[in-house]
Structure formats: structure tokens, C-alpha cells
Scaffold this active site. Structure first.
Site, PDB file in Angstrom:
ATOM      1  N   ARG A   9       1.091  -1.157  -0.024  1.00 28.17           N
ATOM      2  CA  ARG A   9      -0.367   0.019  -0.194  1.00 28.17           C
ATOM      3  C   ARG A   9       0.977   0.913  -0.246  1.00 28.17           C
ATOM      4  NH1 ARG A   9      -3.748   2.506   4.952  1.00 28.17           N
ATOM      5  NH2 ARG A   9      -4.856   4.545   3.639  1.00 28.17           N
ATOM      6  N   HIS A  10       0.150   2.624  -1.057  1.00 26.84           N
ATOM      7  CA  HIS A  10       1.358   3.426  -0.696  1.00 26.84           C
ATOM      8  C   HIS A  10       1.410   4.152   0.246  1.00 26.84           C
ATOM      9  CE1 HIS A  10      -2.381   6.072  -0.306  1.00 26.84           C
ATOM     10  NE2 HIS A  10      -3.048   4.999  -0.478  1.00 26.84           N
ATOM     11  N   ALA A  11       2.205   4.487   0.888  1.00 30.92           N
ATOM     12  CA  ALA A  11       2.313   5.460   2.475  1.00 30.92           C
ATOM     13  C   ALA A  11       1.065   6.483   1.905  1.00 30.92           C
ATOM     14  CB  ALA A  11       4.243   5.673   2.245  1.00 30.92           C
ATOM     15  N   ALA A 178       2.404   2.373   4.177  1.00 29.23           N
ATOM     16  CA  ALA A 178       3.317   1.477   3.683  1.00 29.23           C
ATOM     17  C   ALA A 178       3.240   0.228   3.651  1.00 29.23           C
ATOM     18  CB  ALA A 178       4.674   2.823   4.257  1.00 29.23           C
TER      19      ALA A 178
END
Length: 243
Positions: A9-11, A178
Site C-alpha cells: 500500500r502507498h505511504a 506503506a
């Protein structure tokens, strides 16, 4: 043999910090950039991540930035970064709608946008029906995204995507900003019987990330049923068609 997947997952991005979902295609926050450093360290110490031969990113600013900050050590070795609209977040809210591909390509020249669906970033028009926010299109999109990876020759592939899509349509698992999880394919298992297609691509999570709540240990360990919290019908357009 199908590849092992490292799903990230994106930060933290601006819309996460401010709880403002009207921000179009938001950037990472300073905290998000710092989270990328922790993600980078963990992946650099992960034997499987060292074998990654491809990086796939949702074509959003926050996912691309996360990949460039945390996977630079792979990119420097020549690992390709490829944008795939199939890994976008679920909704058509501004925060989940991308910038024009030409703008992204100019800003992120190290990312390959050549195979990006030309309908991107449209998520609401009839031409973009496979990106609509509904149970059937989202599960079908997840299946198609996994199918594209299933036949890839790389031993390990890193995908940087979004929590809602990963949880509700792909894995059933929670992802903190993240954090990441590692999966192997288990064909014909794991998808609900009415997922809307002829072929299912189930995933089996590695104990190393399942038992501790992600590779960084930041995520909840309980799981949800795929598709269970998605609307049966399509949600009305949240944005006008994107030109």
C-alpha cells in the site's frame, strides 16, 4: 510457475492526513516519505524482494512516489517500473482519480506508461465501465489485474496499490500506509462464486506477513470476505467524465 507477489500500500498521502477526499491525485506527506524509508529498509532485507524483476504501480502520484522512494535500489539495478490502471483505488472521488497520463509521464520519466489503458484517468464514463465503483466491476478488475501477472516470467513482482482495492477486491487483508504482504498464487481458489468471470486467481499469503500483520507489522491481522463491503450496484458518478 507464476510469480510471487509483494503487494504494497502507498505511504501516507495528503488526503489521508487531512481526511479531505476532494484533493485530486494527492502527493505523499512528509510522514509518508519517512514511511517509505522504513518500507525501503524492510524490503532491502527481504530475500524475496531482492529477487523482484518487475515493479507494477497504480498510475497515481502517491503510489508512484512510494515506489520511487522505497524501491530505488531495485530500479538502479534495472528493474522496470510499469504503470497499470488496473491497480487503481476503488472510487471515483478526486483523491482516487489520476492525473492525465501525459502529465505523469513528463513528471516521472522513469515509469513506463506505454501499456497504460488509454481510457485512464476516466473512471465514470461508459467507456470506463471496467473502472466503475461497484462489486462486479471491481472484482472483475482485480481478477484481470492478477491474470496479467500470473503469466509474467519474473520470479517476484512488487505491486504498489491502494488499501481499499487490495483489501476488498484482491486479498481480503488490511494494509496500513506503506505496509506490505507477500502472496503466492493459488489458481481457482479464493474468489467468491459470483465474481463475474470464468477464471479465478486466488492468493495464499506467506506466514511471514500474515502472522505479524504485514511485513512491517503495522496492519490489522483479521480479514474480510472479498467483495463483501462493496456495493451490489454501481454508485452514481462522483465526477464528470475526465477529458
Amino acid at each position: 510457475m507464476p510469480p510471487t507477489l509483494i503487494l504494497v500500500r502507498h505511504a501516507q498521502a495528503l488526503h489521508n492526513e487531512m481526511k479531505d477526499y476532494s484533493i485530486r491525485d494527492p502527493d505523499l506527506t512528509m510522514l509518508g516519505q519517512n514511511q517509505c524509508l522504513e518500507l525501503r529498509k524492510s524490503l532491502m532485507e527481504n530475500p524475496l524482494a531482492k529477487e523482484a524483476g518487475l515493479i507494477v504501480v497504480s498510475p497515481m502520484r502517491r503510489t508512484i512516489q512510494t515506489a520511487l522512494l522505497s524501491l530505488d535500489w531495485l530500479i538502479e539495478k534495472g528493474v522496470k517500473v510499469e504503470a497499470d490502471a488496473g491497480w487503481q483505488e476503488n472510487s471515483a472521488k478526486p483523491c482516487d482519480t489520476g492525473s492525465p497520463a501525459s502529465k505523469l509521464a513528463e513528471e516521472f520519466p522513469g515509469v513506463d506508461f506505454s501499456a497504460l489503458d488509454p481510457v485512464f484517468p476516466d473512471k465514470t464514463s461508459p467507456a470506463a465501465s471496467h473502472y466503475h465503483f461497484g462489486r462486479t466491476p471491481l472484482l472483475a478488475r482485480a481478477r484481470a489485474a492478477l491474470a496479467r501477472l500470473y503469466t509474467r516470467p519474473e520470479k517476484v513482482i512488487v505491486v504498489v496499490s491502494h488499501s481499499g482495492f487490495l483489501r476488498l477486491a484482491v486479498t481480503g487483508c488490511y494494509y496500513f500506509n506503506a505496509d506490505y504482504r507477500v502472496f503466492d498464487f493459488s489458481p481457482q481458489e479464493g474468489m467468491p462464486p459470483d465474481h463475474g468471470g470464468d477464471e479465478a486467481y486466488g492468493l495464499v499469503q506467506h506466514p511471514s506477513t500474515k502472522e505479524r500483520g504485514g511485513g512491517l507489522g503495522w496492519s490489522w491481522t483479521h480479514e474480510v470476505v472479498l467483495g463483501a463491503d462493496l456495493p451490489d450496484g454501481e454508485v452514481p458518478n462522483e465526477l464528470p467524465p475526465v477529458s
